[in-house]
Design an enzyme around this catalytic site. Sequence first.
Site, PDB file in Angstrom:
ATOM      1  CG  HIS A 156      45.957  43.161  31.412  1.00 40.00           C
ATOM      2  ND1 HIS A 156      46.095  42.875  30.079  1.00 40.00           N
ATOM      3  CD2 HIS A 156      47.220  43.159  31.925  1.00 40.00           C
ATOM      4  CE1 HIS A 156      47.386  42.703  29.798  1.00 40.00           C
ATOM      5  NE2 HIS A 156      48.089  42.880  30.899  1.00 40.00           N
ATOM      6  CB  THR A 198      44.295  31.091  25.478  1.00 38.35           C
ATOM      7  OG1 THR A 198      43.488  32.124  26.055  1.00 38.35           O
ATOM      8  CG2 THR A 198      44.572  30.023  26.510  1.00 38.35           C
ATOM      9  CG  ASP A 216      43.686  40.265  30.163  1.00 41.43           C
ATOM     10  OD1 ASP A 216      43.888  41.381  29.660  1.00 41.43           O
ATOM     11  OD2 ASP A 216      44.575  39.594  30.720  1.00 41.43           O
ATOM     12  CD  GLU A 221      51.846  42.605  30.169  1.00 39.65           C
ATOM     13  OE1 GLU A 221      52.782  42.271  29.443  1.00 39.65           O
ATOM     14  OE2 GLU A 221      50.685  42.138  30.058  1.00 39.65           O
TER      15      GLU A 221
HETATM   16  C1  ACM Z   1      51.881  38.410  32.254  1.00 35.21           C
HETATM   17  O1  ACM Z   1      52.367  37.552  31.499  1.00 35.21           O
HETATM   18  N1  ACM Z   1      51.458  39.574  31.782  1.00 35.21           N
HETATM   19  C2  ACM Z   1      51.772  38.192  33.675  1.00 35.21           C
END
Ligand code: ACM
Length: 778
Positions: free
Chosen positions: A273, A486, A203, A337
């Site tokens: 991401h 997290t 990420d 996203e």
């Molecule tokens: C997510 O919670 N962005 C999949």
Amino acid sequence: MSKFLNVLFFSSMLMTACSEKTLTPECNLIPYPNHLATSQGEFKITSNVKLNFPENADDASMQVINNFIRNLQSVADVKLISDVAAQKSREISFVNNPELGKEEYKISIQPDKVLVQAATANGFFYATLTLKQMLPLAVYGSEAKPQENWSLPCVEIQDKPRFEYRGMHLDVSRHFFSKEEVKRYIDIMAAYKLNKFHWHLTDDQGWRIEIKKYPELTSIGGIRKKTMIKKDWDNYDHTPYGGFYTQDEIREIVQYASDRFITVIPEIDLPGHMMAALASYPSLGCVGKDYEVSGQWGVRDDVLCVGKESTFDFIENVLTEVVDLFPSEYIHIGGDECPKVRWEKCPTCQKKIKELRIKGDEKHKPEHYLQSYVISRVEKFLNAKGRRIIGWDEILEGGLAPNATVMSWRGMDGGIEAARQGNDVIMTPSSHLYFDHYQSNDTENEPFSIGGCSPVERVYSFEPVAPVLTPEESKHILGTQANLWTEYIPSVDQLHYQLLPRLAALSEVQWTNPESKSWERFINNLDRETKMYDMLGYNYAQHIYEIQGEYIVNNKEKGVTAKLVTMGDAPIYYTTDGTTPTEKSQLYTEPILINESCTLQAVTKRNDKLSRVLNKGFKFNKATGNKVSFNVAPNPKYTYKGATALVDGIRGDFNYANGCWLGYENIPLDVNIGFYEPTELSSVKIGSLVQFGEYVFPPTKLTVYGANENGTFEQLGETQIPMTTSEDKDGLYEYTCEFPAFKTKELRVVVDPVSSIPDWHGARGEKAFIFVDEIIVD
Ligand code: ACM
Ligand code: ZN
């Protein structure tokens, strides 16, 4: 009753016992089996019990059975006998039954025999987990405890899971968890019969999987220079944070999970991401420079440049190593996203759009179709390697890749749409299954939660198959999963606190058919689970042992009725005078009427210990307890018990999903408040929440109307609220509209939202929310 009759009796009882949800202390099973009937008596585990192994069992089944027997012999300190010379009066038999399904098992326990049947190692594994749940807790330890009651209750179980996909997710990018910590996570999942571990490995905030061809993904992308402190978006710790798994460690974890019948599904989140990858290899981005592994949460505008063929080389090389490491049929490729602002400006991406003859339409911009192209292309690559893709529900936008499985996270709608298109679906809606969310409304005591509210009851109540689906469409709902992001969870203790006992509730959603679920039976059974957590040193949330409050506006009494409940029959004591309650305080026996400003405080007592104090403040004004009705309904996700939230005297906090806040997406709040007698008023104030990262903005205008003697509304006042800038901060705000004193029986209050998210924000142009908790009239 003869033994023969006994058997007949119990087989005919199977269904009724199950539907009556018999509570037996020895059968505190979670997830609860789909067919279970208990009877009197028990099978004592002593030395010299004859042990029969299945004939022609495969090695994996034998390993499961042997592990169980070894474990049982050591904790019970007994020697079971498997040679023919052993006495046969009492026996434990494991039998191969090829007629059972892959994950199915049967257990029959009578005073003189235990019979365990399965067709595969998976089935034997689940049978042994069920057996362990019926034995003393010492079965989870490593010490011999012969003094415990080593016996199994007489029971008939035939059991198999409702869903084939029973998943749990873990984000190791925002915070890293060591190999051993991941193994503990897998242990906990296995205990509840889950079978898919979704490992979110990459990420913006850190790349956590070693890729031999791109060492800088971990040497650079695995470390961020700083991390934002708590929820302060502008304040950093300036301390490097990092970690990653070597390929050897990954193989070890995959094997560890496989030994527990759990498939590890890796996620490489693309094309958004990707800041950690861009920081490592800047040429992967549209701008090509100045990237940094993010120290801030949220969504980044910088994403992979998908106009360049070299980006696809990168994706394919990474996925080639991923496929080699993970035998899972599914590979998760993210897709969530991914802002399109860089692609809109990037000549290379625009050239690609032209080359592909992509055109925008009324539904989507060309860049959405470009994302769809990326996902389909990656799908083709993985399909050719014999793998299938899973993506978050954004992969529906711009057209779904043909064989993709959709993980529906922004609610159920994406999953419903995908199932209707004939694609497979995993339901993971944030409304119920985001374990980074709060577990109660008591947000001050929940420092690790990101927002939202998913208490254990809400998780338990989740139904993955939406009733709008036809039986044929429903077959595409492969199962369900909870997600644990997290951002605010830096330690394994906090991780377990978010996970437990919600994972236990999730396991019944995944395994147990709706007709065999029972919240009352479940929370009774949780008692044993929490003792097990204590024994194994797992931290867990204790809300079920505390007090839950429900507050209902009572028009008749012009007040609010407070109902307090806790698990079982533990007494509740309360005060409303500001003093801390003790067991000498008023005993709660019936709902309490609150009709003036006060603080309600309550405690319960269990095992001689007082619980944490429930603390609820009520602030009364002229509107509190009066009638209120919507002229415009809020977003259904943020409506809760309706308009009365605005006049209940209870203020919201930073958690927008705890029932205090009504949420309106791109539409105004518009309500009427009715008074019992004409009331003189001169100001209306509203409470408003601002969380820019969650698209929650301040309103733009507050307008107040009052009904005159003829019942016609006239405008009393209007307050303009300045537009936000990037300098503005998240927080709780109030806006007031003052006007000359006016006597009326009815008010209308209108609160206008911004027309769309302003240009200074990453989600510019998208819909914005307003959240209002209270209308304060004076
Ligand atoms: C997510 O919670 N962005 C999949
Ligand atoms: Zn580009």
